[in-house]
Write an enzyme that holds these catalytic residues in place. Structure first.
Site, PDB file in Angstrom:
ATOM      1  N   SER A 299       0.817  -1.219   0.000  1.00 20.74           N
ATOM      2  CA  SER A 299       0.000   0.000   0.000  1.00 20.74           C
ATOM      3  C   SER A 299       0.847   1.264   0.000  1.00 20.74           C
ATOM      4  CB  SER A 299      -0.899   0.024   1.249  1.00 20.74           C
ATOM      5  OG  SER A 299      -1.747  -1.094   1.279  1.00 20.74           O
ATOM      6  N   HIS A 375      -7.061   0.083   6.505  1.00 26.20           N
ATOM      7  CA  HIS A 375      -6.620  -1.300   6.738  1.00 26.20           C
ATOM      8  C   HIS A 375      -6.602  -1.657   8.222  1.00 26.20           C
ATOM      9  CE1 HIS A 375      -5.853  -2.267   2.597  1.00 26.20           C
ATOM     10  NE2 HIS A 375      -5.092  -1.193   2.448  1.00 26.20           N
TER      11      HIS A 375
END
Length: 445
Positions: A299, A375
């Protein structure tokens, strides 16, 4: 002929009269009277066929409005289509007199704004869902100028969350056999790592890659959100390798790396699918390939460089060992890095600062970084930080080239989620803790 002319005069007179109401436009009001009257007529109509016809005409009328007319329509929804005061007062008095489940339910029904009913009725039109999403985009465009319309936007979100409930969504794998119309939209909607062309898309759909998206029955050719996955050996630390590496269909993959997740419909802002999508794709991949043991992301850290520059300019950057001032190697320059490759001596310093940013830079009780919030709320663990992992112009401008692995561990994901939501605690690895521990808060008088 005289009868015919009289009949024609009657028609002209009728049209002129109607022009002052249903089909008219008041010169002092930018809102087309047509859509106001159509909306009210729609709320009064009971017949199913008439509702569908009026709903279509109402949506078509909105589509003809210019920006000023659309704002006027939203103001009409706010000011004129809230809860009916008389009905609400009566229901409130009834509840006060005879409190109980029945009067409470009646009070809740009376308190519901009529604009919600209008949206529900408009949704019965052919392609109504698509047009309501376009209407929401126009509303989002108007909000910065008209913050009082947030009341209307809250009702849009309320209805859309109901219509796009997870139970109504279909998960589809997207591959090279997917219709070209959908594939074109995957190229257009990719929001993290730009898809350069059809050949680039083909690479992302090869045998060692997966792509999954959520679709709604009302929008069969429109992905709502999609995720791209690479099957590989061990945690990946370079997005360049994932995007442009050789195809490895026979690799003994033990790890699924989620390297891009893109929301496709701006009209669904505030309606979250990402959590459901990742968890369902994990289940799909685990069933397809039992050898997969690790499910993780690669990410970006999109707010990191902006934070880095601001903290440096304001003298608040946390110092490293020895309390020395961090050397950022010109990272604040607009053209950094001039040679498109960050200097290796920066690796240790910037990696430490990135760990500090992810663990300690907060917005309220939660991380400042939006990707981290997403997340961590889903129960992932912040596992590794990678230097110069994304050397693309966007990666350098937003994340200083840094990328992060968030690991979704089935055994700990629920506990991580609960700890984050209830205590603001960030699940992270020892490696990240060690990096952050090498940073000491700089004291300035």
């Amino acid at each position: 002929m005289r009868l015919g002319r009289a009949f024609l005069r009657d028609i002209i007179a009728s049209v002129a009269t109607a022009g002052q109401g249903l089909l008219g436009r008041r010169m002092e009001d930018p809102l087309d009277e047509d859509i106001r009257e159509l909306s009210l007529a729609l709320l009064r109509t009971k017949g199913e066929a008439s509702v569908v016809t009026l709903a279509r005409r109402t949506l078509d009328a909105f589509a003809r409005l210019d920006a000023e007319g659309r704002e006027a329509f939203f103001e009409f929804l706010r000011a004129d289509l809230g809860a009916e005061s008389a009905a609400l007062d009566a229901a409130l008095e009834s509840y006060r007199t005879t409190p109980g489940p029945e009067t409470a339910a009646a009070l809740a029904a009376a308190a519901e704004p009529r604009r919600r009913e209008l949206l529900s009725l408009m949704n019965t039109a052919p392609d109504g869902t698509r047009d309501i999403l376009a209407m929401r985009v126009a509303l989002l465009d108007a909000l910065p100028r008209r913050p009082e319309l947030k009341l209307v936007d809250d009702d849009f979100v309320h209805m859309l969350r109901s219509w796009f409930n997870r139970g109504f969504l279909d998960l589809h794998r997207i591959d090279w056999r997917t219709p070209a119309l959908v594939l074109e939209k995957i190229i257009a909607y990719e929001a993290v790592h730009q898809i350069l062309d059809w050949e680039d898309l083909r690479r992302r759909l090869e045998a060692d890659r997966r792509c999954f998206g959520f679709f709604h029955p009302s929008l069969p050719d429109e992905p709502l959100i999609f995720v791209e996955v690479a099957l590989c050996k061990g945690l990946a630390g370079s997005v360049t390798d994932l995007l442009f590496g050789e195809v490895e269909p026979d690799v003994d993959a033990d790890t699924a790396i989620f390297y891009s997740i893109s929301n496709c419909q701006r009209g669904l802002t505030g309606v979250s699918f990402g959590n459901f999508l990742i968890k369902q794709v994990v289940r799909e991949l685990a069933a397809e390939n039992p050898r997969l043991r690790t499910f993780a992301t690669l990410s970006p850290v999109p707010g990191f460089r902006k934070w880095l520059i601001r903290e440096a300019q304001e003298g608040r950057l946390p110092a490293g060992p020895g309390d020395g001032s961090p050397d950022l190697g010109g990272i604040e320059a607009a053209d950094w890095p001039a040679d498109r490759a960050p200097r290796e001596p920066l690796r240790e310093e910037v990696s430490r600062l990135c760990a500090h940013y992810l663990l300690h830079a907060k917005r309220g009780d939660h991380p400042l970084d939006p990707v981290a919030r997403f997340h961590l709320r889903n129960g992932a663990r912040l596992d590794r930080i990678h230097w110069n992992s994304d050397p693309s112009p966007t990666g350098l401008r937003q994340s200083a080239g840094m990328m992060v692995n968030y690991v979704y561990d089935e055994e700990t994901v629920v506990a991580n989620h609960e700890a984050y939501v209830n205590e603001g605690r960030i699940a992270h690895s020892r490696a990240v803790a060690a990096l952050a521990g090498a940073v000491a808060e700089k004291r300035r008088g």
